[in-house]
Design a protein around this motif. Structure first.
Motif, PDB file in Angstrom:
ATOM      1  N   TYR A 147       0.820  -1.209   0.000  1.00 21.77           N
ATOM      2  CA  TYR A 147       0.000   0.000   0.000  1.00 21.77           C
ATOM      3  C   TYR A 147       0.858   1.265   0.000  1.00 21.77           C
ATOM      4  CZ  TYR A 147      -4.361  -2.559   0.738  1.00 21.77           C
ATOM      5  OH  TYR A 147      -5.451  -3.373   0.589  1.00 21.77           O
ATOM      6  N   ILE A 148       2.087   1.191   0.505  1.00 20.83           N
ATOM      7  CA  ILE A 148       2.972   2.365   0.451  1.00 20.83           C
ATOM      8  C   ILE A 148       3.204   2.783  -1.001  1.00 20.83           C
ATOM      9  CG2 ILE A 148       5.376   3.111   0.761  1.00 20.83           C
ATOM     10  CD1 ILE A 148       5.443   1.708   3.401  1.00 20.83           C
ATOM     11  N   PHE A 149       3.464   1.804  -1.872  1.00 20.35           N
ATOM     12  CA  PHE A 149       3.673   2.120  -3.286  1.00 20.35           C
ATOM     13  C   PHE A 149       2.395   2.662  -3.907  1.00 20.35           C
ATOM     14  CE2 PHE A 149       7.178  -0.752  -2.453  1.00 20.35           C
ATOM     15  CZ  PHE A 149       8.212  -0.209  -3.203  1.00 20.35           C
ATOM     16  N   LEU A 150       1.254   2.131  -3.506  1.00 18.50           N
ATOM     17  CA  LEU A 150      -0.009   2.635  -4.029  1.00 18.50           C
ATOM     18  C   LEU A 150      -0.226   4.088  -3.620  1.00 18.50           C
ATOM     19  CD1 LEU A 150      -2.663   2.117  -5.505  1.00 18.50           C
ATOM     20  CD2 LEU A 150      -3.612   1.232  -3.364  1.00 18.50           C
ATOM     21  N   VAL A 151       0.031   4.401  -2.357  1.00 22.20           N
ATOM     22  CA  VAL A 151      -0.112   5.780  -1.879  1.00 22.20           C
ATOM     23  C   VAL A 151       0.856   6.704  -2.608  1.00 22.20           C
ATOM     24  CG1 VAL A 151       0.207   7.282   0.133  1.00 22.20           C
ATOM     25  CG2 VAL A 151      -1.024   5.123   0.375  1.00 22.20           C
ATOM     26  N   TYR A 152       2.063   6.231  -2.848  1.00 25.70           N
ATOM     27  CA  TYR A 152       3.069   7.030  -3.560  1.00 25.70           C
ATOM     28  C   TYR A 152       2.579   7.412  -4.958  1.00 25.70           C
ATOM     29  CZ  TYR A 152       7.304   7.788  -6.369  1.00 25.70           C
ATOM     30  OH  TYR A 152       8.232   8.265  -7.254  1.00 25.70           O
ATOM     31  N   PHE A 153       2.049   6.442  -5.701  1.00 27.27           N
ATOM     32  CA  PHE A 153       1.565   6.734  -7.049  1.00 27.27           C
ATOM     33  C   PHE A 153       0.328   7.641  -7.010  1.00 27.27           C
ATOM     34  CE2 PHE A 153       3.883   2.732  -8.096  1.00 27.27           C
ATOM     35  CZ  PHE A 153       4.756   3.291  -9.014  1.00 27.27           C
ATOM     36  N   VAL A 154      -0.531   7.454  -6.028  1.00 24.54           N
ATOM     37  CA  VAL A 154      -1.696   8.340  -5.886  1.00 24.54           C
ATOM     38  C   VAL A 154      -1.241   9.772  -5.631  1.00 24.54           C
ATOM     39  CG1 VAL A 154      -3.662   8.891  -4.398  1.00 24.54           C
ATOM     40  CG2 VAL A 154      -3.299   6.533  -5.161  1.00 24.54           C
ATOM     41  N   PHE A 182       4.004   5.021   9.472  1.00 18.40           N
ATOM     42  CA  PHE A 182       4.474   3.993   8.553  1.00 18.40           C
ATOM     43  C   PHE A 182       4.389   4.468   7.104  1.00 18.40           C
ATOM     44  CE2 PHE A 182       3.488   0.186   5.965  1.00 18.40           C
ATOM     45  CZ  PHE A 182       4.632  -0.562   6.195  1.00 18.40           C
ATOM     46  N   PHE A 183       3.229   4.989   6.708  1.00 16.95           N
ATOM     47  CA  PHE A 183       3.055   5.434   5.319  1.00 16.95           C
ATOM     48  C   PHE A 183       3.858   6.696   5.037  1.00 16.95           C
ATOM     49  CE2 PHE A 183      -0.885   2.823   5.524  1.00 16.95           C
ATOM     50  CZ  PHE A 183      -0.633   2.025   4.426  1.00 16.95           C
ATOM     51  N   CYS A 184       3.909   7.608   5.990  1.00 18.26           N
ATOM     52  CA  CYS A 184       4.689   8.835   5.788  1.00 18.26           C
ATOM     53  C   CYS A 184       6.166   8.491   5.588  1.00 18.26           C
ATOM     54  CB  CYS A 184       4.506   9.773   6.973  1.00 18.26           C
ATOM     55  SG  CYS A 184       5.418  11.319   6.831  1.00 18.26           S
ATOM     56  N   ALA A 185       6.691   7.592   6.421  1.00 18.80           N
ATOM     57  CA  ALA A 185       8.083   7.189   6.284  1.00 18.80           C
ATOM     58  C   ALA A 185       8.329   6.511   4.937  1.00 18.80           C
ATOM     59  CB  ALA A 185       8.464   6.250   7.428  1.00 18.80           C
ATOM     60  N   GLY A 186       7.404   5.655   4.524  1.00 17.86           N
ATOM     61  CA  GLY A 186       7.562   4.985   3.236  1.00 17.86           C
ATOM     62  C   GLY A 186       7.567   5.949   2.075  1.00 17.86           C
ATOM     63  N   VAL A 187       6.679   6.944   2.112  1.00 19.96           N
ATOM     64  CA  VAL A 187       6.619   7.940   1.033  1.00 19.96           C
ATOM     65  C   VAL A 187       7.887   8.786   1.022  1.00 19.96           C
ATOM     66  CG1 VAL A 187       5.412  10.014   0.247  1.00 19.96           C
ATOM     67  CG2 VAL A 187       4.111   7.996   0.920  1.00 19.96           C
ATOM     68  N   ILE A 188       8.401   9.127   2.201  1.00 21.04           N
ATOM     69  CA  ILE A 188       9.654   9.889   2.268  1.00 21.04           C
ATOM     70  C   ILE A 188      10.786   9.109   1.592  1.00 21.04           C
ATOM     71  CG2 ILE A 188      11.451  10.709   3.846  1.00 21.04           C
ATOM     72  CD1 ILE A 188       9.205  11.441   5.797  1.00 21.04           C
ATOM     73  N   VAL A 189      10.891   7.844   1.915  1.00 19.51           N
ATOM     74  CA  VAL A 189      11.952   7.018   1.333  1.00 19.51           C
ATOM     75  C   VAL A 189      11.792   6.925  -0.177  1.00 19.51           C
ATOM     76  CG1 VAL A 189      12.926   4.694   1.236  1.00 19.51           C
ATOM     77  CG2 VAL A 189      12.313   5.686   3.444  1.00 19.51           C
ATOM     78  N   LEU A 190      10.572   6.732  -0.662  1.00 22.21           N
ATOM     79  CA  LEU A 190      10.351   6.587  -2.106  1.00 22.21           C
ATOM     80  C   LEU A 190      10.610   7.891  -2.853  1.00 22.21           C
ATOM     81  CD1 LEU A 190       7.172   4.308  -2.215  1.00 22.21           C
ATOM     82  CD2 LEU A 190       9.540   3.678  -2.691  1.00 22.21           C
ATOM     83  N   THR A 191      10.146   9.021  -2.323  1.00 22.67           N
ATOM     84  CA  THR A 191      10.370  10.284  -3.029  1.00 22.67           C
ATOM     85  C   THR A 191      11.855  10.644  -3.078  1.00 22.67           C
ATOM     86  OG1 THR A 191       9.927  11.532  -0.987  1.00 22.67           O
ATOM     87  CG2 THR A 191       8.093  11.219  -2.515  1.00 22.67           C
TER      88      THR A 191
END
Length: 572
Positions: A407-414, A492-501
């Motif tokens: 879901y982290i990747f899904l949130v990132y693309f959204v 969890f999601f905020c950290a994942g998005v930070i890492v991906l961006t």
């Protein structure tokens, strides 16, 4: 509830009602997962972002009978500085000899994550809770990662110099041309983005969050982070017009994100004070520039009455920190980021006249060193905190950990799609009024490419992580939100998005810039450059002919003019 466990090195609080993971057996007293600050109204200060002490509850406190080990924190800090210098040197050589350019901040984040994993692993294999000489490094690092329970303290330490130096080195003319566009992206544009994200997460995530939780989550993820953006654009070192627009947006939207966060906080826990928080939000946004103006006036007055380079350097550095402290930690309660930014941008436009040339060199050198040290610490810490608190601690909290990672990747693309829509809407104004973006100076294709860079350059970082940690350490979210794991999932999601961006967007941004040719000079710029070179060559030859005449300059009669020409004309 649950009481306190004391160890030789620190304290750890147990809360049976929370979803925080207990410490692994044999690791009592390591202290980096300490009790979060008490909620508002229970001694934690005034407001949802208030801190609870100068060093925070996360700092490891020794038993009365143990030796004072507070100096232990100094070890990791200087080790981090040495690591940063080594990484900077390695990246320079990698770019010089292999033409591979990797952002400094990305490498720091990844290495910080590795350090966080090593600390976690070492705590798992530790057989007792008695510190030894072998534990010295991990004790030192634990004191810094314990700042996760005092998220605002991280911003107090690192944000003022990063914001002030960025604003002070900004081109004031270009910023004044882009100011309205940046405010459009950071104000109405960000609010639109917040509600689009809130609606999207209610559709794509299966956690059944309410509207208030979704809006808060959208506000935390919508703000582009000034620390990450400034670090990236400094590495890129190109596109002054887009740099100012992206940087200005990332700084200005800090006020909007905090307003959204505090309003959602009030609706959840203090609904009778929602209007008060709305007024405070307006005060945050409008009061910050006023405070920055006052501090600039005081700094200007003092700088104009001294010519000592060291004194002028001390004034600029101290003014940035004191301005942020007054804004965030006193009853003034305005946006510290906006206050420091306005102070710095006014210094860029009007304050340089009172800084002499010798002091300007000293100030530039000192600020350059301070910025590198701040970037090094904040990204290493962010990586360690993300690995420790956002990922490793959630292994037992989440029953569907691998699904949540998906879901982290899904949130990132959204987020990318929504940011693209918002920038497209705001692009209507930027196309008509943006500096170097109007039809007369920028074709439609180039404009679309530049707007893509604005979308792709929307990095998340320290500010979003700070807000997510503020949610995570407040136990009341677990009791009052529809999803008892909302606070954990938010981090969890905020950290994942930070890492991906940072790992995807920041690493590939220069590739897109080079692919689009945005750093190439236009035909008009090339014509101006050629004209200037031609003028300099003609002036050079005329002057060289003049000084060769012995009756005008007899002291040059024995000069070897063929060598003079070889050593000078090649520079033109």
């Amino acid at each position: 509830p649950g009481g306190v466990k004391e160890g030789a090195i620190g304290v750890c609080f147990e809360d049976p009602g929370s979803s925080c993971d207990p410490e692994p057996q044999g690791t009592e007293g390591w202290g980096d997962e300490a009790q979060p600050p008490p909620p508002v109204g229970d001694g934690g200060g005034d407001g949802p972002l208030a801190t609870s002490g100068a060093l925070g509850n996360g700092a490891m406190l020794e038993d009365e009978g143990s030796d004072n080990q507070q100096h232990m924190a100094m070890l990791w800090m200087f080790v981090a500085f040495l690591m940063g210098a080594a990484i900077k040197h390695a990246l320079f050589n990698l770019n010089k000899y292999h033409k591979v350019k990797v952002p400094y901040s990305v490498i720091l984040l990844l290495i910080g994550g590795g350090l966080g994993y090593l600390e976690w692993s070492y705590r798992l294999v530790k057989k007792d809770n008695k510190p030894s000489a072998d534990d010295m490094y991990y004790m030192s690092q634990g004191r810094w990662t314990a700042l996760a329970t005092e998220p605002s303290l991280l911003l107090f330490m690192f944000l003022p110099p990063l914001i002030y130096e960025s604003a002070m080195s900004c081109n004031y003319f270009i910023f004044s041309s882009h100011a309205l566009g940046a405010m459009l992206l950071a104000g109405p544009g960000m609010l639109l983005q917040v509600f689009l994200i809130a609606g999207a997460v209610q559709v794509v995530l299966p956690y059944k969050w309410g509207l208030t939780e979704s809006v808060m989550f959208g506000g935390i993820l919508s703000a582009t982070d000034p620390v990450a953006v400034i670090a990236l654009l400094k590495d890129l070192g190109a596109m002054p017009d887009l740099t100012v627009l992206i940087e200005g947006e990332s700084i200005l939207n800090d006020g909007t994100s905090i307003v959204v966060y505090e309003l959602c906080y009030a609706v959840m826990f203090e609904p009778d004070k929602a209007s008060t928080y709305f007024g405070r939000g307006v005060q945050l946004v409008l009061g910050g520039p006023v405070l920055g103006l006052l501090f600039f006036g005081a700094s200007y007055f003092w700088l104009s009455r001294t010519k000592d380079p060291q004194e002028q350097t001390i004034i600029t550095v101290s003014a940035a920190y004191v301005c942020y402290f007054v804004a965030e930690a006193t009853p003034v309660r305005v946006s510290g980021v906006l206050a420091v930014f306005v102070q710095g941008i006014l210094m860029s436009g009007f304050g340089r006249s009172v800084i002499n040339s010798e002091a300007e060199h000293t100030i530039h050198a000192f600020w350059g060193m301070l910025i590198q040290l701040s970037e090094t610490l904040i990204f290493l810490l962010a990586g360690a905190i993300i690995m420790n608190r956002a990922f490793l601690m959630k292994q037992e909290t989440f029953n569907t950990l691998y699904t949540d990672f998906g879901y982290i990747f899904l949130v990132y693309f959204v987020l990318l799609i929504i940011r693209g829509l918002v920038v497209a809407v705001c692009g209507i104004y930027l196309r008509r009024n943006g500096h170097a973006l109007d039809p007369a100076s920028c074709s439609l294709d180039k404009f679309a490419q530049k707007m893509f860079i604005v979308v792709w350059g929307g990095l998340r970082g320290a500010v979003g992580l700070d807000l997510a940690l503020s949610v995570n350490v407040d136990q009341r979210y677990r009791a009052y939100t529809a999803d008892p794991l909302f606070a954990d999932r938010c981090l969890f999601f905020c950290a994942g998005v930070i890492v991906l961006t940072l790992c995807i967007n920041a690493t590939t941004l220069e590739i897109f810039v080079d692919f689009f040719g945005l750093t190439k000079t236009s035909e008009a710029e090339q014509a101006v450059y050629k004209g200037a070179v031609k003028y300099l060559e003609e002036t050079y030859h005329d002057y060289l002919d003049e000084i060769q005449r012995s009756h005008v300059h007899p002291e040059f009669i024995s000069a070897r003019w063929e060598w003079v020409r070889k050593l000078t004309v090649s520079d033109l």
